[in-house]
Design a protein around this motif. Structure first.
Motif, mmCIF file in Angstrom:
data_model
loop_
_atom_site.group_PDB
_atom_site.id
_atom_site.type_symbol
_atom_site.label_atom_id
_atom_site.label_comp_id
_atom_site.label_asym_id
_atom_site.label_seq_id
_atom_site.Cartn_x
_atom_site.Cartn_y
_atom_site.Cartn_z
ATOM 1 N N VAL A 21 0.824 -1.207 0.000
ATOM 2 C CA VAL A 21 0.000 0.000 0.000
ATOM 3 C C VAL A 21 0.859 1.258 0.000
ATOM 4 N N ILE A 22 1.917 1.300 0.796
ATOM 5 C CA ILE A 22 2.706 2.519 0.984
ATOM 6 C C ILE A 22 4.001 2.506 0.177
ATOM 7 N N GLY A 23 4.321 1.438 -0.511
ATOM 8 C CA GLY A 23 5.589 1.305 -1.222
ATOM 9 C C GLY A 23 5.950 2.513 -2.065
ATOM 10 N N PRO A 24 7.177 3.000 -1.954
ATOM 11 C CA PRO A 24 7.550 4.208 -2.700
ATOM 12 C C PRO A 24 7.626 4.001 -4.216
ATOM 13 N N THR A 25 7.950 2.800 -4.647
ATOM 14 C CA THR A 25 8.035 2.551 -6.088
ATOM 15 C C THR A 25 7.114 1.397 -6.460
ATOM 16 N N ILE A 26 6.848 1.280 -7.737
ATOM 17 C CA ILE A 26 5.990 0.202 -8.223
ATOM 18 C C ILE A 26 6.667 -1.153 -8.048
ATOM 19 N N THR A 27 7.985 -1.176 -8.110
ATOM 20 C CA THR A 27 8.720 -2.429 -7.918
ATOM 21 C C THR A 27 8.546 -2.948 -6.496
ATOM 22 N N ASP A 28 8.610 -2.048 -5.516
ATOM 23 C CA ASP A 28 8.377 -2.460 -4.134
ATOM 24 C C ASP A 28 6.982 -3.038 -3.961
ATOM 25 N N ARG A 29 6.015 -2.434 -4.604
ATOM 26 C CA ARG A 29 4.647 -2.925 -4.495
ATOM 27 C C ARG A 29 4.484 -4.292 -5.142
ATOM 28 N N LEU A 30 5.121 -4.503 -6.288
ATOM 29 C CA LEU A 30 5.018 -5.799 -6.961
ATOM 30 C C LEU A 30 5.708 -6.903 -6.167
ATOM 31 N N TYR A 74 5.601 -9.169 -15.431
ATOM 32 C CA TYR A 74 5.901 -7.843 -14.892
ATOM 33 C C TYR A 74 7.347 -7.442 -15.154
ATOM 34 N N ALA A 75 8.281 -8.385 -15.009
ATOM 35 C CA ALA A 75 9.688 -8.072 -15.253
ATOM 36 C C ALA A 75 9.919 -7.697 -16.708
ATOM 37 N N LYS A 76 9.301 -8.428 -17.630
ATOM 38 C CA LYS A 76 9.454 -8.105 -19.047
ATOM 39 C C LYS A 76 8.844 -6.744 -19.358
ATOM 40 N N TYR A 77 7.705 -6.454 -18.756
ATOM 41 C CA TYR A 77 7.051 -5.169 -19.017
ATOM 42 C C TYR A 77 7.895 -4.006 -18.510
ATOM 43 N N PHE A 78 8.452 -4.129 -17.319
ATOM 44 C CA PHE A 78 9.232 -3.018 -16.779
ATOM 45 C C PHE A 78 10.610 -2.915 -17.401
ATOM 46 N N GLU A 79 11.116 -3.986 -17.988
ATOM 47 C CA GLU A 79 12.417 -3.920 -18.655
ATOM 48 C C GLU A 79 12.286 -3.227 -20.018
ATOM 49 N N HIS A 80 11.251 -3.589 -20.784
ATOM 50 C CA HIS A 80 11.120 -3.062 -22.143
ATOM 51 C C HIS A 80 10.097 -1.955 -22.268
ATOM 52 N N GLY A 81 9.221 -1.808 -21.317
ATOM 53 C CA GLY A 81 8.181 -0.794 -21.416
ATOM 54 C C GLY A 81 6.936 -1.262 -22.165
ATOM 55 N N GLU A 82 7.016 -2.453 -22.754
ATOM 56 C CA GLU A 82 5.871 -3.055 -23.420
ATOM 57 C C GLU A 82 6.048 -4.568 -23.395
ATOM 58 N N LEU A 83 4.996 -5.287 -23.632
ATOM 59 C CA LEU A 83 5.069 -6.744 -23.514
ATOM 60 C C LEU A 83 5.480 -7.445 -24.793
ATOM 61 N N TYR A 84 5.194 -6.860 -25.945
ATOM 62 C CA TYR A 84 5.410 -7.555 -27.214
ATOM 63 C C TYR A 84 6.498 -6.885 -28.021
ATOM 64 N N LYS A 85 7.708 -6.919 -27.522
ATOM 65 C CA LYS A 85 8.811 -6.322 -28.269
ATOM 66 C C LYS A 85 9.879 -7.352 -28.528
#
Length: 85
Positions: A21-30, A74-85
């Protein structure tokens, strides 16, 4: 003993939910959400072993595979910014 450990992991999940809930970044939340999923699968496995429910073990295995695939997506999405690259 097993039920006590299940209660302990449930309390740990509540503590980790603060990070979700309070995580400073999206990675912490995931990572927090994945940790809660792992703890809940451990709790389900302990309940299955305590009450001798074989079907629940299969459900826990399927849930663990889905958690793993979820983190890969999630790791692929945050590494490339999209899922199908």
């Amino acid at each position: 003993m097993i039920i006590g450990l299940a209660i302990f992991f449930t309390i740990l999940s509540l503590i980790v939910s603060y990070r979700v809930v309070i995580g400073p970044t999206i990675t912490d939340r995931l990572i927090g959400a994945d940790t809660i999923g792992i703890f809940m699968s451990i709790v389900m496995l302990m309940i299955a072993l305590e009450y001798d429910i074989a079907l629940l073990v299969d459900i826990v295995l399927a849930y663990a595979v889905l958690l793993f695939i979820d983190m890969l997506i999630y790791a692929k999405y945050f590494e490339h910014g999209e899922l199908y690259k």
